[in-house]
Design an enzyme around this catalytic site. Structure first.
Site, mmCIF file in Angstrom:
data_model
loop_
_atom_site.group_PDB
_atom_site.id
_atom_site.type_symbol
_atom_site.label_atom_id
_atom_site.label_comp_id
_atom_site.label_asym_id
_atom_site.label_seq_id
_atom_site.Cartn_x
_atom_site.Cartn_y
_atom_site.Cartn_z
ATOM 1 N N ARG A 39 -24.574 -2.626 -46.258
ATOM 2 C CA ARG A 39 -24.981 -3.909 -46.362
ATOM 3 C C ARG A 39 -26.349 -4.262 -46.583
ATOM 4 N NH1 ARG A 39 -27.166 -7.615 -42.750
ATOM 5 N NH2 ARG A 39 -26.534 -9.608 -42.880
ATOM 6 N N SER A 110 -15.717 -12.517 -42.901
ATOM 7 C CA SER A 110 -16.394 -12.941 -41.457
ATOM 8 C C SER A 110 -15.628 -14.346 -41.097
ATOM 9 C CB SER A 110 -17.800 -13.173 -41.461
ATOM 10 O OG SER A 110 -18.250 -11.784 -42.032
ATOM 11 N N LYS A 139 -29.515 -10.070 -38.125
ATOM 12 C CA LYS A 139 -28.944 -11.138 -39.191
ATOM 13 C C LYS A 139 -29.761 -12.360 -38.614
ATOM 14 C CE LYS A 139 -24.956 -13.333 -41.039
ATOM 15 N NZ LYS A 139 -24.987 -13.272 -42.200
HETATM 16 N N1 TZP Z 1 -22.922 -10.448 -39.058
HETATM 17 C C1 TZP Z 1 -22.947 -11.151 -38.107
HETATM 18 S S1 TZP Z 1 -23.948 -10.655 -36.764
HETATM 19 C C2 TZP Z 1 -24.528 -9.411 -37.827
HETATM 20 C C3 TZP Z 1 -23.772 -9.384 -39.014
HETATM 21 C C4 TZP Z 1 -24.027 -8.673 -40.200
HETATM 22 C C5 TZP Z 1 -25.587 -8.570 -37.468
HETATM 23 C C6 TZP Z 1 -25.208 -7.379 -36.420
HETATM 24 O O1 TZP Z 1 -26.185 -6.530 -36.012
HETATM 25 P P1 TZP Z 1 -26.291 -6.062 -34.709
HETATM 26 O O2 TZP Z 1 -27.654 -5.251 -34.542
HETATM 27 O O3 TZP Z 1 -25.100 -5.134 -34.355
HETATM 28 O O4 TZP Z 1 -26.323 -7.165 -33.722
HETATM 29 MG MG MG Z 2 -22.415 -12.465 -46.051
#
Ligand code: TZP
Ligand code: MG
Length: 204
Positions: A39, A110, A139
């Site tokens: 990603r 998602s 994110k």
């Molecule tokens: N999608 C929803 S939350 C997220 C993504 C890509 C980030 C997750 O990262 P972390 O560090 O595990 O909270």
């Molecule tokens: Mg996306």
């Protein structure tokens, strides 16, 4: 799909790493992650040829350890990197289009709320990424945290749908996500920022 691959689902791109992403993935792979998603997204992420070149190296690590490799959203890289699956968000490529173009690949979507769940072609996806379960700073445009209740709700409506929880999940909270009915946990910082990656992957 084999739900077991969702169990310890590691996601990252160069923007999440303070050292060589290839090295981090190699250690995580050796330590027992069950899937990886490339990603490359957000502030400081690579584009174009650089994104492709890093992707090739990460892809090679996953091949060596027989770990399913997913790409986030990028259809061009899906072909170039010979991926096992594609993960899309609600604002990314439409699932219908991805499924049509890649009938044989795993597709993850998602889903953060009822509106998204009820308006998504769930029959076309192999698994759902449910979250953010907890607040996350990884994110920057993440939606509001929904808690493990969201996993329970999806599980109630779809008893057999593979679900991976995502967002703010750490070593000490992974069990709550599983107890709520998830098939696995998807994490970025719990691994990229771990002081000891093998230990963190094992505890997960
Ligand atoms: N999608 C929803 S939350 C997220 C993504 C890509 C980030 C997750 O990262 P972390 O560090 O595990 O909270
Ligand atoms: Mg996306």
């Amino acid at each position: 799909m084999n739900k077991q691959i969702l169990r310890k689902y590691f996601i990252m791109g160069s923007q999440d790493c303070t050292r060589d992403p290839v090295e981090i993935l190699e250690i995580a792979a050796k330590s027992g992650i069950t899937a990886f998603q490339y990603r490359e997204k957000g502030y400081g992420s690579l584009k174009g040829k650089e994104k492709l070149e890093l992707g090739k190296k990460l892809r090679a690590v996953c091949k060596r350890y027989h770990i399913p490799f997913f790409i986030n959203d990028d259809i061009e890289l899906a072909n170039a990197l010979d991926v096992d699956g594609i993960h899309v968000g609600q604002d990314d490529q439409p699932v219908e289009k991805v499924r049509e173009e890649f009938p044989h690949l795993l597709i993850g979507l998602s889903v953060s709320n009822w509106n998204e769940l009820n308006n998504s072609p769930i029959h076309l996806v192999d698994y759902i990424g449910a979250g953010p379960i907890y607040p996350t700073s990884t994110k920057t445009d993440a939606k509001a945290a929904v808690g493990v209740a969201w996993i329970k709700a999806i599980r109630h409506q779809y008893p057999d749908l593979p679900i991976v929880g995502i967002g703010g999940i750490q070593i000490d909270t992974a069990a709550y996500v599983m107890e709520a009915g998830a098939d696995g946990v998807a994490v970025i910082s719990a691994i990229t920022q771990a002081a000891n990656i093998p230990s963190s992957v094992e505890k997960l």
